[in-house]
Design a protein around this motif. Structure first.
Motif, short mmCIF file in Angstrom:
data_model
loop_
_atom_site.label_atom_id
_atom_site.label_comp_id
_atom_site.label_asym_id
_atom_site.label_seq_id
_atom_site.Cartn_x
_atom_site.Cartn_y
_atom_site.Cartn_z
N THR A 105 0.81 -1.23 0.00
CA THR A 105 0.00 0.00 0.00
C THR A 105 0.84 1.28 0.00
OG1 THR A 105 -0.11 0.12 2.44
CG2 THR A 105 -1.79 -1.20 1.30
N GLN A 109 0.15 4.06 -2.69
CA GLN A 109 -1.17 4.70 -2.60
C GLN A 109 -1.28 5.56 -1.35
OE1 GLN A 109 -3.67 4.38 -5.10
NE2 GLN A 109 -4.27 6.22 -3.94
N ASP A 140 -1.70 9.58 -1.50
CA ASP A 140 -2.88 10.19 -0.88
C ASP A 140 -2.50 11.25 0.15
OD1 ASP A 140 -4.51 8.59 -2.41
OD2 ASP A 140 -4.92 7.13 -0.82
N ALA A 144 1.22 10.99 -7.49
CA ALA A 144 1.63 9.64 -7.88
C ALA A 144 2.98 9.67 -8.60
CB ALA A 144 0.57 9.01 -8.78
#
Length: 358
Positions: free
Chosen positions: A227, A230, A234, A253
């Motif tokens: 993870t 991501q 975020d 990203a």
């Protein structure tokens, strides 16, 4: 007779004080390992040694004042206190020994510089001359000396493969390479966060820096290998928002990247605390640390052999492991060389004449 001697001494003192009357520069300062050391190479090694000493200057010391700084005392990393003049003399000699050792070892192995190496050396030489040519010239260092020095550094890099590569004199085994990869190199997935607004270039104050660091650490703590990308992507817009900066999800990203970091590189890149944090990461662990004075680094350590093979990583590992081995080899080989240096010639090229600006 006494009056004539006084007149002669006065005339000599006046002559030495005028720009057009000077002590001639020797063509060479002797030899090391049978190789003549030209005055240009000696001056370059001495100039570089002084630059190294300047990095250890204390807050109350001014390397720009050369004669004064030479009499100061510094404490090199992991070493004992030493006068700058002694440090410069010793470091100059060590560098000259390394230079000769590299030339001799490269010739012994029948090495030939790859065009890519020479092109890189030529490019770097041209950059040095463009940016610092006047300063080098003021210190008696010419273009040929700089170019030959860069070729010498390229030869040292080439020695890595000539000695320790698969077709080298003493190839490193797969076990040795794997051990180095696992214990001396970190494969990081990371994102860097500038501690300033990238539009206004306004730097974060103390409170803003603390808040950005807290958010970065929270993202690192909440991440797993699956993870990490991501979670960090975020979190980045919110971290940027502390400085009223905007970051789109797409740009966030794009901030993620992967790279190797050797333990030897960490000392010169991160603070002692940050280096210890990164160095202590296990596979799959993440942390957020200060990256210099103007950035944060959010990083997770991964196992490169999960996604790549040893063969694809061989050149990367060899470059890192072999560089340290060749450094040690050349230091030892240089130390073993016989030095026949002319103290009188070196006295005509004193460090006190180094110019830090033009």
């Amino acid at each position: 007779m006494k009056q004539k001697l006084l007149a002669l001494a006065s005339a000599l003192a006046l002559c030495l004080s005028l720009a057009g009357c000077h002590i001639s520069t020797p063509a060479a300062v002797g030899a090391i390992g049978g190789q003549e050391i030209g005055s240009g190479l000696y001056l370059l090694a001495q100039f570089d040694a002084y630059q190294q000493a300047a990095q250890y200057a204390g807050e109350d010391q001014d390397p720009a004042s050369v004669k004064s700084f030479l009499n100061e005392t510094i404490t090199p990393d992991g070493g004992e206190a030493v006068t700058v003049s002694d440090f410069v003399a010793q470091t100059t000699l060590e560098e000259l020994r390394r230079y000769v050792a590299v030339e001799a070892r490269f010739a012994e192995l029948g090495g030939e510089l790859d065009p890519a190496y020479t092109a890189q050396a030529d490019s770097y030489t041209d950059q040095l001359l463009q940016n610092y040519g006047s300063l080098y010239a003021a210190n008696g260092i010419g273009e040929d000396t700089i170019r030959n020095y860069e070729y010498n550094l390229a030869k040292q890099t080439a020695l890595i493969d000539l000695i320790y590569g698969q077709e080298g004199e003493t190839p490193l085994t797969d076990e040795e390479l794997t051990d180095h990869l696992q214990n001396e190199m970190l494969y990081l997935r990371y994102a860097t966060v500038p501690l300033y607004n990238t539009s206004t270039f306004a730097f974060a104050d103390e409170d803003q820096t603390a808040e950005m660091r807290r958010l970065a650490q929270e993202a690192a703590a909440a991440s797993t290998p699956d993870t990490f990308d991501q979670v960090v992507a975020d979190a980045l817009p919110g971290i940027y928002a502390v400085l009223d900066a905007e970051l789109t999800a797409e740009d966030a990203a794009a901030q993620l990247s992967s790279s190797f970091l050797s333990r030897s590189q960490m000392d010169g890149t991160f603070s002692e605390e940050a280096a210890a944090t990164l160095g202590g990461l296990g596979i799959g662990e993440a942390a957020a640390v200060d990256y210099g004075a103007t950035s944060l680094l959010i990083a997770m350590r991964l196992d490169p052999l999960e996604t790549m093979t040893l063969d694809t990583l061989r050149a990367t590992i060899l470059s890192d492991m072999g560089a340290a081995l060749v450094d040690a080899d050349m230091a030892a080989a240089g130390e073993a060389l016989t030095a026949n240096l002319d103290q009188g010639a070196m006295n005509k090229l004193p460090a006190s004449r180094i110019k830090m600006s033009v």
